[in-house]
Design an enzyme around this catalytic site. Structure first.
Site, short mmCIF file in Angstrom:
data_model
loop_
_atom_site.label_atom_id
_atom_site.label_comp_id
_atom_site.label_asym_id
_atom_site.label_seq_id
_atom_site.Cartn_x
_atom_site.Cartn_y
_atom_site.Cartn_z
CE LYS A 188 31.15 25.81 76.87
NZ LYS A 188 32.29 26.09 75.97
CB SER A 241 30.86 19.82 65.52
OG SER A 241 31.09 19.33 66.82
CB CYS A 296 26.49 26.26 60.28
SG CYS A 296 25.17 27.43 60.48
CD GLU A 395 30.49 21.42 59.39
OE1 GLU A 395 30.75 20.83 60.45
OE2 GLU A 395 29.71 22.38 59.32
P1 NAD Z 1 32.06 22.34 68.65
O1 NAD Z 1 31.03 21.29 68.58
O2 NAD Z 1 33.48 21.92 68.73
O3 NAD Z 1 31.82 23.26 69.96
C1 NAD Z 1 30.56 23.80 70.26
C2 NAD Z 1 30.43 23.92 71.77
O4 NAD Z 1 30.54 22.62 72.36
C3 NAD Z 1 31.52 24.78 72.40
O5 NAD Z 1 30.93 25.62 73.37
C4 NAD Z 1 32.46 23.77 73.00
O6 NAD Z 1 33.09 24.24 74.17
C5 NAD Z 1 31.56 22.59 73.33
N1 NAD Z 1 32.26 21.31 73.23
C6 NAD Z 1 33.28 21.00 72.37
N2 NAD Z 1 33.67 19.72 72.56
C7 NAD Z 1 32.88 19.21 73.55
C8 NAD Z 1 32.79 17.93 74.18
N3 NAD Z 1 33.61 16.91 73.83
N4 NAD Z 1 31.87 17.75 75.14
C9 NAD Z 1 31.05 18.75 75.49
N5 NAD Z 1 31.09 19.99 74.93
C10 NAD Z 1 31.99 20.22 73.97
O7 NAD Z 1 31.81 23.34 67.44
P2 NAD Z 1 32.71 24.56 66.95
O8 NAD Z 1 33.95 24.02 66.33
O9 NAD Z 1 32.85 25.56 68.04
O10 NAD Z 1 31.77 25.20 65.84
C11 NAD Z 1 31.75 24.78 64.51
C12 NAD Z 1 30.63 23.80 64.27
O11 NAD Z 1 29.38 24.37 64.61
C13 NAD Z 1 30.50 23.41 62.80
O12 NAD Z 1 30.25 22.03 62.73
C14 NAD Z 1 29.30 24.22 62.32
O13 NAD Z 1 28.61 23.67 61.22
C15 NAD Z 1 28.45 24.20 63.55
N6 NAD Z 1 27.48 25.29 63.53
C16 NAD Z 1 26.18 24.97 63.28
C17 NAD Z 1 25.24 25.96 63.22
C18 NAD Z 1 23.81 25.64 62.95
O14 NAD Z 1 22.97 26.52 63.14
N7 NAD Z 1 23.45 24.45 62.52
C19 NAD Z 1 25.62 27.30 63.42
C20 NAD Z 1 26.95 27.58 63.68
C21 NAD Z 1 27.88 26.56 63.74
#
Ligand code: NAD
Length: 510
Positions: A188, A241, A296, A395
């Protein structure tokens, strides 16, 4: 190869391109009636609409993966390895195409997008070594006439839920080792940049991966919740996140699934007074503003210790001012736009809150952003930031670098260790003893010594500590093989039936 229905179209008279699911080896148009916009962040235009999965479509993707599992897990390890070499070859040949899709939907500059593909490919190369990785252990004559051996078996259907910032690499961290271990997969991707997943799906099919082994389910929270509650999904890998990672971990584990959820970060780079200021400034600028800070592992806070602060801030500012911000597909651009206008405005708001709360705005990216409707913010630098400020506590995930000034190494270390996140951290110094002490002391999963973005190579694993990871096992590398398999130990005896007798005593080993 079939053309993936993701080409952005412009002009008022054309329908918007539609981005579909990939289920059981083919594109499946969504029928939920729900969809979301996919922007070209460099122009601000809606380039496509992505389907959002319904409950029936979630079931169809999981059912395809479930049906494909028995044959895929029975496929010999040698054959799976052979297929992975072909997958590696095709991805390598199509690096440029994948990178162009990333630039179009994410906004990152082409060279950075190529870097993303290259780092993802390393994980596929690691997965080509699956025959060695799945080798078990064997003890002959563990007890008299008894041999004991361990094997690792796949889990079944695994789901991967990925963030917007690495639309090709992070999925490769997951599907590479998961498929090599014999699982089938439902990805997804982020609804903000969903096309790379479909392009890769086509390449996997072209390489000879059987239909149903890899599926792409487009969507939002409905798709995520559907996968988390689905009885036929055995495990979930998540990257995103912190609040959503925590939610996914709790909901998935409550439903009895194995879950690893990699989360947000606030990465500190400590610069000691003995560091080479030019080198530290180059590193801070590269790691702070690369990919517009949407990594990240981006350096978000520079902790300047003692008298290094003034020359360091000046050197960072001098370099940052020269960064060319523009459309990622333009070869002269060094930094592209942010993912959406909403995110850009949120990132920019930290310049106002920083100023109100007492920080010094050295560079305001709103003043240097390119004109037009693209989601641009220029490089921004805040000095004299303190831990109470919003710019420090959140962040930011954008091109806003904060400098915190402290007097001693111990104060710098306290900042790192008291921070709720613990993804990456780095120290810049010429003193090997202090660097080694930092490696020992730092409460973070990945530590860089004179390396600002210490993303491990593919044969180590990637993961943070504290609020940067929910679950136990890190991504890719050896820990991924453990995550995507279950251990089994076989105790075997081939006795002479003539010696057989009933013995109710607890089995002893000697
Ligand atoms: P996000 O959490 O908004 O989304 C990630 C995934 O979760 C997406 O596929 C999204 O569709 C889904 N999602 C979003 N809201 C949701 C909800 N309420 N319920 C269920 N699923 C939901 O993250 P983003 O904005 O796409 O990515 C950026 C974040 O990812 C930053 O916080 C970054 O630090 C983190 N990140 C972490 C790593 C790591 O390895 N630790 C790597 C890359 C990114």
């Amino acid at each position: 190869m079939t053309e993936v229905a993701t080409a952005p179209r412009t002009g008022d008279t054309q329908d918007t391109a539609r981005i579909n699911h990939w289920i059981d080896g083919r594109l499946v148009p969504g029928e939920s009636g729900r969809s979301g916009p996919v922007y070209n962040p460099a122009t601000g235009e809606v380039a496509a609409e992505v389907d959002f999965a319904s409950a029936e479509e979630i079931d169809a993707a999981v059912a395809a993966a479930k049906a494909a599992f028995p044959a895929w897990r029975a496929t010999s390890i040698s054959r799976r390895a052979e297929l992975f070499f072909r997958i590696r070859q095709l991805l390598d040949e199509h690096r440029d195409d994948i990178a162009r899709i990333l630039t179009r939907e994410h906004g990152k500059v082409h060279s950075d997008a190529l870097g993303e593909v290259a780092r993802g490919l390393e994980v596929i190369e690691y997965s080509c070594g699956i025959p060695t990785l799945l080798k078990g252990e064997f003890s002959e004559q563990a007890s008299t006439g008894i041999d004991v051996y361990s094997i690792r078996q796949p889990l079944g259907v695994v789901a991967g839920i990925t963030p917007f910032n690495f639309p090709a690499m992070v999925p490769m961290w997951m599907w590479g080792p998961a498929l090599a271990c014999g699982n089938t997969f439902v990805l997804k991707p982020s609804e903000k940049d969903p096309s790379a997943a479909l392009y890769v799906a086509e390449l996997l099919k072209e390489a000879g991966l059987p239909d149903g082994v890899f599926n792409v389910l487009q969507g939002d929270k409905v798709a995520v919740d559907g996968l988390l509650g689905h009885p036929d999904v055995a495990a979930v890998s998540f990257v995103g996140s912190t609040p959503i990672a925590k939610y996914v971990y709790e909901k998935g584990t409550q439903a009895g699934k194995r879950v690893q959820a990699l989360a947000g970060a606030k990465n500190h780079m400590i610069v000691l007074p003995d560091a080479d200021v030019s080198m530290a400034a180059d590193a801070a600028v590269s790691a702070g503003y690369g990919s517009a800070g949407e990594r990240c592992m981006a350096v978000s806070v520079v902790v300047a210790v003692g008298e290094v602060a003034d020359p360091l801030v000046e050197a960072i500012s001098e370099r940052a001012k020269k960064i060319t911000v523009g459309d990622g597909s333009d070869a002269s651009s060094e930094m592209g736009p942010l993912i959406t206008g909403v995110h850009r405005d949120k990132v920019a708001s930290y310049l106002d809150s920083g100023a109100e709360q007492g920080a010094k705005v050295v560079l305001d990216g709103r003043e240097s952003a390119p004109e037009g409707n693209g989601f641009f913010l220029g490089v921004s630098l805040l000095d004299d930031v303190t831990p109470e400020m919003d710019a420090y506590r959140d962040e930011i995930f954008g091109p806003v670098l904060s400098v915190v000034r402290v007097d001693t190494y111990d104060e710098a270390l306290t900042l790192v260790n008291e921070n709720p996140w613990g993804n990456g951290t780095a120290i810049f110094t010429r003193d090997g003893g202090v660097a080694r002490q930092f490696q020992f002391d730092a409460q973070a999963g990945m530590v860089g010594i004179n390396v600002p973005i210490p993303v491990p190579v593919a044969w180590f694993s990637f993961g943070g500590w504290k609020a940067s990871l929910f679950g136990d096992l890190h991504a890719y590398g050896p820990e991924s093989v453990n995550f995507y398999t279950r251990g089994k130990v076989v105790t075997s005896r081939w006795p002479d039936p003539a010696t057989s007798k009933v013995n109710l005593g607890f089995p002893q080993t000697r």
